[in-house]
Design a protein around this motif. Structure first.
Motif, PDB file in Angstrom:
ATOM      1  N   SER A 127       0.821  -1.213   0.000  1.00 31.51           N
ATOM      2  CA  SER A 127       0.000   0.000   0.000  1.00 31.51           C
ATOM      3  C   SER A 127       0.852   1.260   0.000  1.00 31.51           C
ATOM      4  O   SER A 127       0.374   2.341  -0.367  1.00 31.51           O
ATOM      5  N   ALA A 128       2.117   1.135   0.385  1.00 24.75           N
ATOM      6  CA  ALA A 128       2.992   2.309   0.398  1.00 24.75           C
ATOM      7  C   ALA A 128       3.196   2.887  -0.994  1.00 24.75           C
ATOM      8  O   ALA A 128       3.564   4.059  -1.138  1.00 24.75           O
ATOM      9  N   ALA A 129       2.962   2.082  -2.048  1.00 21.57           N
ATOM     10  CA  ALA A 129       3.121   2.586  -3.407  1.00 21.57           C
ATOM     11  C   ALA A 129       2.089   3.654  -3.747  1.00 21.57           C
ATOM     12  O   ALA A 129       2.278   4.429  -4.695  1.00 21.57           O
ATOM     13  N   PHE A 130       0.999   3.728  -3.010  1.00 24.19           N
ATOM     14  CA  PHE A 130      -0.088   4.666  -3.304  1.00 24.19           C
ATOM     15  C   PHE A 130       0.038   5.976  -2.524  1.00 24.19           C
ATOM     16  O   PHE A 130      -0.858   6.807  -2.582  1.00 24.19           O
ATOM     17  N   PHE A 131       1.117   6.139  -1.773  1.00 22.09           N
ATOM     18  CA  PHE A 131       1.245   7.328  -0.939  1.00 22.09           C
ATOM     19  C   PHE A 131       2.500   8.103  -1.321  1.00 22.09           C
ATOM     20  O   PHE A 131       3.565   7.524  -1.562  1.00 22.09           O
ATOM     21  N   LEU A 132       2.367   9.428  -1.356  1.00 24.00           N
ATOM     22  CA  LEU A 132       3.508  10.293  -1.585  1.00 24.00           C
ATOM     23  C   LEU A 132       4.401  10.316  -0.346  1.00 24.00           C
ATOM     24  O   LEU A 132       3.999   9.870   0.729  1.00 24.00           O
ATOM     25  N   THR A 192      17.264  -6.808  -5.417  1.00 21.36           N
ATOM     26  CA  THR A 192      18.336  -5.969  -4.884  1.00 21.36           C
ATOM     27  C   THR A 192      17.933  -4.497  -4.888  1.00 21.36           C
ATOM     28  O   THR A 192      18.283  -3.745  -3.968  1.00 21.36           O
ATOM     29  N   GLU A 193      17.185  -4.070  -5.908  1.00 22.18           N
ATOM     30  CA  GLU A 193      16.704  -2.689  -5.939  1.00 22.18           C
ATOM     31  C   GLU A 193      15.782  -2.406  -4.759  1.00 22.18           C
ATOM     32  O   GLU A 193      15.834  -1.337  -4.151  1.00 22.18           O
ATOM     33  N   ILE A 194      14.917  -3.381  -4.428  1.00 22.45           N
ATOM     34  CA  ILE A 194      14.013  -3.212  -3.288  1.00 22.45           C
ATOM     35  C   ILE A 194      14.815  -3.124  -1.996  1.00 22.45           C
ATOM     36  O   ILE A 194      14.520  -2.300  -1.116  1.00 22.45           O
ATOM     37  N   PHE A 195      15.811  -3.973  -1.874  1.00 25.69           N
ATOM     38  CA  PHE A 195      16.633  -3.964  -0.661  1.00 25.69           C
ATOM     39  C   PHE A 195      17.289  -2.601  -0.454  1.00 25.69           C
ATOM     40  O   PHE A 195      17.218  -2.019   0.631  1.00 25.69           O
ATOM     41  N   PHE A 196      17.900  -2.056  -1.505  1.00 25.11           N
ATOM     42  CA  PHE A 196      18.583  -0.774  -1.358  1.00 25.11           C
ATOM     43  C   PHE A 196      17.592   0.379  -1.193  1.00 25.11           C
ATOM     44  O   PHE A 196      17.917   1.393  -0.573  1.00 25.11           O
ATOM     45  N   ILE A 240      14.980   0.144   0.595  1.00 30.21           N
ATOM     46  CA  ILE A 240      14.496   0.086   1.974  1.00 30.21           C
ATOM     47  C   ILE A 240      15.602   0.421   2.966  1.00 30.21           C
ATOM     48  O   ILE A 240      15.417   1.215   3.888  1.00 30.21           O
ATOM     49  N   VAL A 241      16.781  -0.192   2.798  1.00 30.60           N
ATOM     50  CA  VAL A 241      17.834  -0.026   3.804  1.00 30.60           C
ATOM     51  C   VAL A 241      18.907   0.960   3.369  1.00 30.60           C
ATOM     52  O   VAL A 241      19.785   1.294   4.163  1.00 30.60           O
ATOM     53  N   GLY A 242      18.860   1.437   2.117  1.00 28.07           N
ATOM     54  CA  GLY A 242      19.877   2.367   1.660  1.00 28.07           C
ATOM     55  C   GLY A 242      19.636   3.776   2.187  1.00 28.07           C
ATOM     56  O   GLY A 242      18.690   4.054   2.934  1.00 28.07           O
ATOM     57  N   ALA A 243      20.493   4.679   1.754  1.00 28.09           N
ATOM     58  CA  ALA A 243      20.396   6.062   2.227  1.00 28.09           C
ATOM     59  C   ALA A 243      19.113   6.726   1.738  1.00 28.09           C
ATOM     60  O   ALA A 243      18.582   7.622   2.397  1.00 28.09           O
ATOM     61  N   GLN A 244      18.571   6.256   0.584  1.00 22.81           N
ATOM     62  CA  GLN A 244      17.375   6.897   0.041  1.00 22.81           C
ATOM     63  C   GLN A 244      16.127   6.583   0.856  1.00 22.81           C
ATOM     64  O   GLN A 244      15.234   7.400   0.977  1.00 22.81           O
ATOM     65  N   TYR A 245      16.026   5.402   1.426  1.00 23.59           N
ATOM     66  CA  TYR A 245      14.855   4.929   2.168  1.00 23.59           C
ATOM     67  C   TYR A 245      13.553   5.345   1.476  1.00 23.59           C
ATOM     68  O   TYR A 245      12.742   6.103   1.987  1.00 23.59           O
ATOM     69  N   ASP A 246      13.358   4.818   0.277  1.00 21.13           N
ATOM     70  CA  ASP A 246      12.168   5.132  -0.517  1.00 21.13           C
ATOM     71  C   ASP A 246      11.216   3.934  -0.468  1.00 21.13           C
ATOM     72  O   ASP A 246      11.261   3.046  -1.322  1.00 21.13           O
ATOM     73  N   GLN A 247      10.358   3.904   0.554  1.00 20.45           N
ATOM     74  CA  GLN A 247       9.452   2.773   0.709  1.00 20.45           C
ATOM     75  C   GLN A 247       8.448   2.708  -0.438  1.00 20.45           C
ATOM     76  O   GLN A 247       7.998   1.627  -0.825  1.00 20.45           O
ATOM     77  N   GLY A 248       8.095   3.872  -1.002  1.00 19.87           N
ATOM     78  CA  GLY A 248       7.166   3.886  -2.131  1.00 19.87           C
ATOM     79  C   GLY A 248       7.745   3.204  -3.351  1.00 19.87           C
ATOM     80  O   GLY A 248       7.063   2.434  -4.029  1.00 19.87           O
ATOM     81  N   ARG A 249       9.033   3.469  -3.650  1.00 21.40           N
ATOM     82  CA  ARG A 249       9.667   2.792  -4.792  1.00 21.40           C
ATOM     83  C   ARG A 249       9.769   1.297  -4.528  1.00 21.40           C
ATOM     84  O   ARG A 249       9.528   0.483  -5.424  1.00 21.40           O
ATOM     85  N   ALA A 250      10.127   0.907  -3.308  1.00 25.84           N
ATOM     86  CA  ALA A 250      10.206  -0.515  -2.977  1.00 25.84           C
ATOM     87  C   ALA A 250       8.861  -1.192  -3.183  1.00 25.84           C
ATOM     88  O   ALA A 250       8.779  -2.300  -3.722  1.00 25.84           O
ATOM     89  N   ALA A 251       7.786  -0.538  -2.769  1.00 29.45           N
ATOM     90  CA  ALA A 251       6.455  -1.122  -2.928  1.00 29.45           C
ATOM     91  C   ALA A 251       6.070  -1.233  -4.400  1.00 29.45           C
ATOM     92  O   ALA A 251       5.470  -2.228  -4.828  1.00 29.45           O
ATOM     93  N   SER A 252       6.412  -0.234  -5.202  1.00 29.36           N
ATOM     94  CA  SER A 252       6.075  -0.297  -6.629  1.00 29.36           C
ATOM     95  C   SER A 252       6.844  -1.423  -7.324  1.00 29.36           C
ATOM     96  O   SER A 252       6.294  -2.115  -8.203  1.00 29.36           O
ATOM     97  N   LEU A 253       8.095  -1.642  -6.940  1.00 31.07           N
ATOM     98  CA  LEU A 253       8.861  -2.757  -7.507  1.00 31.07           C
ATOM     99  C   LEU A 253       8.273  -4.097  -7.083  1.00 31.07           C
ATOM    100  O   LEU A 253       8.258  -5.064  -7.854  1.00 31.07           O
ATOM    101  N   ALA A 254       7.770  -4.163  -5.851  1.00 24.85           N
ATOM    102  CA  ALA A 254       7.126  -5.395  -5.394  1.00 24.85           C
ATOM    103  C   ALA A 254       5.852  -5.670  -6.184  1.00 24.85           C
ATOM    104  O   ALA A 254       5.502  -6.831  -6.430  1.00 24.85           O
ATOM    105  N   TRP A 255       5.152  -4.611  -6.585  1.00 23.14           N
ATOM    106  CA  TRP A 255       3.974  -4.796  -7.446  1.00 23.14           C
ATOM    107  C   TRP A 255       4.370  -5.447  -8.770  1.00 23.14           C
ATOM    108  O   TRP A 255       3.649  -6.310  -9.304  1.00 23.14           O
ATOM    109  N   ILE A 256       5.501  -5.034  -9.343  1.00 25.17           N
ATOM    110  CA  ILE A 256       5.957  -5.621 -10.610  1.00 25.17           C
ATOM    111  C   ILE A 256       6.257  -7.108 -10.426  1.00 25.17           C
ATOM    112  O   ILE A 256       5.890  -7.946 -11.261  1.00 25.17           O
ATOM    113  N   LEU A 257       6.932  -7.457  -9.326  1.00 30.37           N
ATOM    114  CA  LEU A 257       7.218  -8.864  -9.050  1.00 30.37           C
ATOM    115  C   LEU A 257       5.934  -9.671  -8.941  1.00 30.37           C
ATOM    116  O   LEU A 257       5.824 -10.784  -9.466  1.00 30.37           O
TER     117      LEU A 257
END
Length: 716
Positions: A170-175, A380-384, A386-403
């Motif tokens: 659901s994080a993919a739907f939030f700014l 690996t993109e999802i991992f970085f 979430i835990v990388g300096a960017q901490y972009d949970q929205g991008r991680a969620a959108s990549l999980a949607w593709i999977l």
């Protein structure tokens, strides 16, 4: 059972303690009080609604079996479940769980921690009562056991797979600043980094989505072919290969994933043996040619071929020799018999092995991070993200949607190709035929591919594990056991044995949690496979997809999902050993489901029907008729779930604590400190442990007995 849950057990979870130890305080302590005391004395009146649901269901239980009884059971079970779940999600450790409830209803004085043993028992009882009521109303053909199994398994899948995954997705739907937005989802999914095709036009790289899809198809194809060749060689070529094949084929699955990558790097890395030989013999300068899609593909093929082998071996065993004998009686050559009879009967196993290999490749994290180089994949993109300096949970969620979309597409194609074809080969009729040996041409192809792969596997592991027996790899090759002593030394102290090694704590914790989760995973997986293969109910497709969803989601995302979903009431599990066991269970569940489904497709329904005609219930039929014929699938589910619980990394990296350190997190810590010797020594111990465990599992479960003759000795 529901009433006992209200009276005997603490209703709420006990902080830093097992709730069962507080049973003696349920009438004296507010923290450990039972549900009745919490509702009557400690300001939580909403708990009366669960008890009211039990009373309504109890009234229904007093009536004769029928639709009227079913109506009361449904009403009571639904009332209690809905009331307790709504109150659990709405009222948390700080009062109202949502700000809008504080605004509209005012501050709530009462607080509510996560549910404990009392809440669990009551919710389970209400759920079973509800399912019994549904059966009494005419659903599930009136079978109480089937109704309870479907509703119970469906609830587990919803709670421990769908709920946490949806919470993370659901994080993919939030700014980033909080507001909900549909446009941002499309913007994130269609981003150039995901679907770029610049590599086809001379660019450096393609999008990570295309990389993942390409790699998944390559890995699924190679693992399915190799697994099938190994299964045919073990069962149909020569029995002398069966035992060594079992050992070699299972090596990759009983080893932490970074060990395979390390072995391949020692062979094909820039300073590896192969590059050193090329430089010595031909003057070719060493390069990083192995890092990238080629290295990841080879590593994943090593890692996931054993899964395909275990699935395919049970399917090859189940092919009825009488069908092959009938074809040869009609003057078909051995080669024609194999191509037109044997091979088509392997379709369910081939499709299942391909699906599992594809989803495993997409969700794999360890191999791409070790040998991927600049080749990026979704995990690996999802991992970085979430835990990388960017901490972009929205991008991680959108990549999980593709999977998830990729997994669903392959699943739909598999179902469309197999359709409603019949692959039954094990029926209630006598079948004492001799399995047909492989035709000469097929046997040569199988041997020419499977035997070199076995030798290649041994070489990789010899290189990787040798690091645990040398002082310092690359500098000092002196043979030593110092790394083993550091990790696993045992001393005799004043009060007896002292486990002085630094690895013992993680070793015992891992062994305990894996031993708990493996039988639970196998039981649930085979049970779900039986429901999918032998019962029909509405929503069966969604039920099956929910069971496979854990494989479509990278382990890292699943671990983060569990933190987000189970860090607050009503299911407050973060920091406990239970959440690790649950993550093991539902992460590894799909293999048991797929292996069981492939095996069930070979069992004639007449076996079940004959048991029912002899007045056996569903439980008796499952226990005495079905399960003995599912031993290969049961072994596959037990072995896989046990060894993956010991070797998994990404799914539990966020869930471990100081009290519940696991073997893989200990090894990662050692690798991070540059202490490769101790890490590889620990891996060697894990391989020995899991090899012994696999042998014990196969010994305890036994072989499936199909009443077939063995092949006659040569010369008779």
């Amino acid at each position: 059972m529901g009433v006992l849950g209200y009276l005997v057990f603490p209703w709420y979870a006990q902080q830093d303690a097992n709730g069962l130890l507080a049973v003696g305080q349920v009438f004296s302590s507010e923290q450990a009080a039972n549900g009745l005391m919490q509702a009557a004395l400690f300001g939580r009146p909403w708990l009366w609604l669960g008890l009211a649901g039990l009373v309504v269901a109890g009234l229904g239980a007093c009536l004769p079996a029928g639709r009227k009884q079913g109506a009361l059971l449904v009403a009571g079970g639904a009332l209690g479940l809905v009331a307790l779940l709504l109150s659990g999600f709405a009222i948390g450790a700080r009062g109202w769980a949502f700000e809008w409830m504080n605004t509209s209803l005012g501050e709530l004085g009462a607080r509510q921690p996560g549910m404990g043993w009392g809440g669990f028992v009551v919710l389970s009882a209400l759920l079973v009562l509800l399912s019994f009521g549904v059966a009494r109303r005419g659903f599930f053909k009136g079978d109480l056991f089937v109704a309870a199994a479907v509703v119970g398994c469906g609830s587990l899948l919803a709670l421990f797979i769908v709920f946490p995954v949806l919470k993370a997705l659901s994080a993919a739907f939030f700014l980033e600043d909080g507001p909900f937005s549909l446009a941002v989802v499309w913007e994130r999914i269609a981003h150039e980094r995901n679907f770029s095709l610049s590599c086809l036009a001379g660019g450096q790289r393609c999008g990570v989505a295309w990389n993942t899809l390409f790699l998944g198809l390559m890995t699924a194809t190679s693992t399915t072919l190799l697994g099938t060749f190994m299964a045919l060689m073990a069962e149909r070529a020569s029995r002398r290969y069966a035992r060594p094949l079992n050992i070699v084929a299972l090596l990759p699955i009983i080893t932490p994933p970074f060990v395979v990558g390390l072995g391949l790097i020692l062979l094909f890395g820039r300073a590896g043996v192969f590059n050193q030989f090329l430089e010595y013999a031909f003057g070719i300068t060493p390069s990083r040619w192995f890092y990238g899609w080629l290295g990841v593909w080879v590593a994943q093929t090593f890692a996931f071929t054993p899964i395909a082998f275990m699935i395919m071996r049970g399917v090859v065993q189940g092919v009825a020799p009488s069908l092959e004998e009938a074809a040869q009686t009609l003057r078909a050559s051995p080669h024609r018999t194999f191509m037109t009879v044997t091979l088509p009967l392997l379709k369910p196993g081939l499709a299942n092995a391909f699906l599992v290999g594809f989803i495993e490749s997409m969700a794999d994290f360890g191999n791409p991070i070790v040998v991927g180089g600049q080749f990026s994949v979704l995990s690996t993109e999802i991992f970085f993200a979430i835990v990388g300096a960017q901490y972009d949970q929205g991008r991680a969620a959108s990549l999980a949607w593709i999977l998830t979309f990729f997994a669903l597409t392959v699943f739909a194609i598999q179902r469309g190709l197999l359709g409603k074809q019949n692959f039954t080969t094990v029926s209630g009729k006598g079948d004492a035929g001799i399995a047909m040996p492989l035709p000469t041409g097929v046997r040569r192809v199988v041997h020419s591919i499977a035997l070199p792969w076995m030798a290649f596997t041994l070489i990789v592991y010899l290189f990787a594990l040798a690091g645990g027996f040398v002082q310092t790899w690359g500098r000092d090759y002196t043979i030593t056991l110092a790394h083993f002593r550091t990790a696993f030394s045992v001393e005799w102290g004043e009060f007896g044995v002292v486990w002085a090694g630094t690895a013992w704590n993680s070793f015992f914790t891992t062994l305990k949690l894996a031993a708990i989760s493996a039988p639970l995973t196998a039981t649930l997986g085979i049970g779900i496979a039986w429901l999918l293969a032998r019962t029909e109910f509405r929503g069966q497709g969604a039920f099956e997809f929910a069971a496979l969803l854990a494989f479509a989601i990278p382990g890292t995302v699943l671990g983060v999902s569990y933190i987000l979903a189970f860090n607050v009431p009503p299911f407050e599990l973060t920091g406990t050993a239970l959440i690790i066991v649950l993550c093991f269970m539902f992460r590894n569940l799909p293999v048991g489901v797929r292996a069981g489904t492939a095996a069930f497709k070979q069992l004639d329904r007449s076996l079940d029907e004959a048991s029912v005609m002899l007045r056996a219930g569903s439980v008796q039929t499952l226990r005495h008729v079905v399960l003995p014929l599912l031993k290969p699938a049961l072994v596959a589910a037990l072995v896989y779930s046990f060894v993956r619980a010991i070797t998994t990394v990404s799914a539990v990296i966020f869930l471990v604590t100081a009290e519940n350190e696991l073997a893989t997190t200990y090894i990662i810590g050692r690798v991070g400190n540059g202490d490769y010797g101790v890490a590889l020594a620990y891996c060697t111990v894990l391989i020995v442990l899991m090899s012994a465990s696999i042998g014990l599992i196969q010994l305890l479960v036994g072989d499936r007995k199909l009443g077939r003759r063995g092949a006659a000795p040569a010369g008779h």
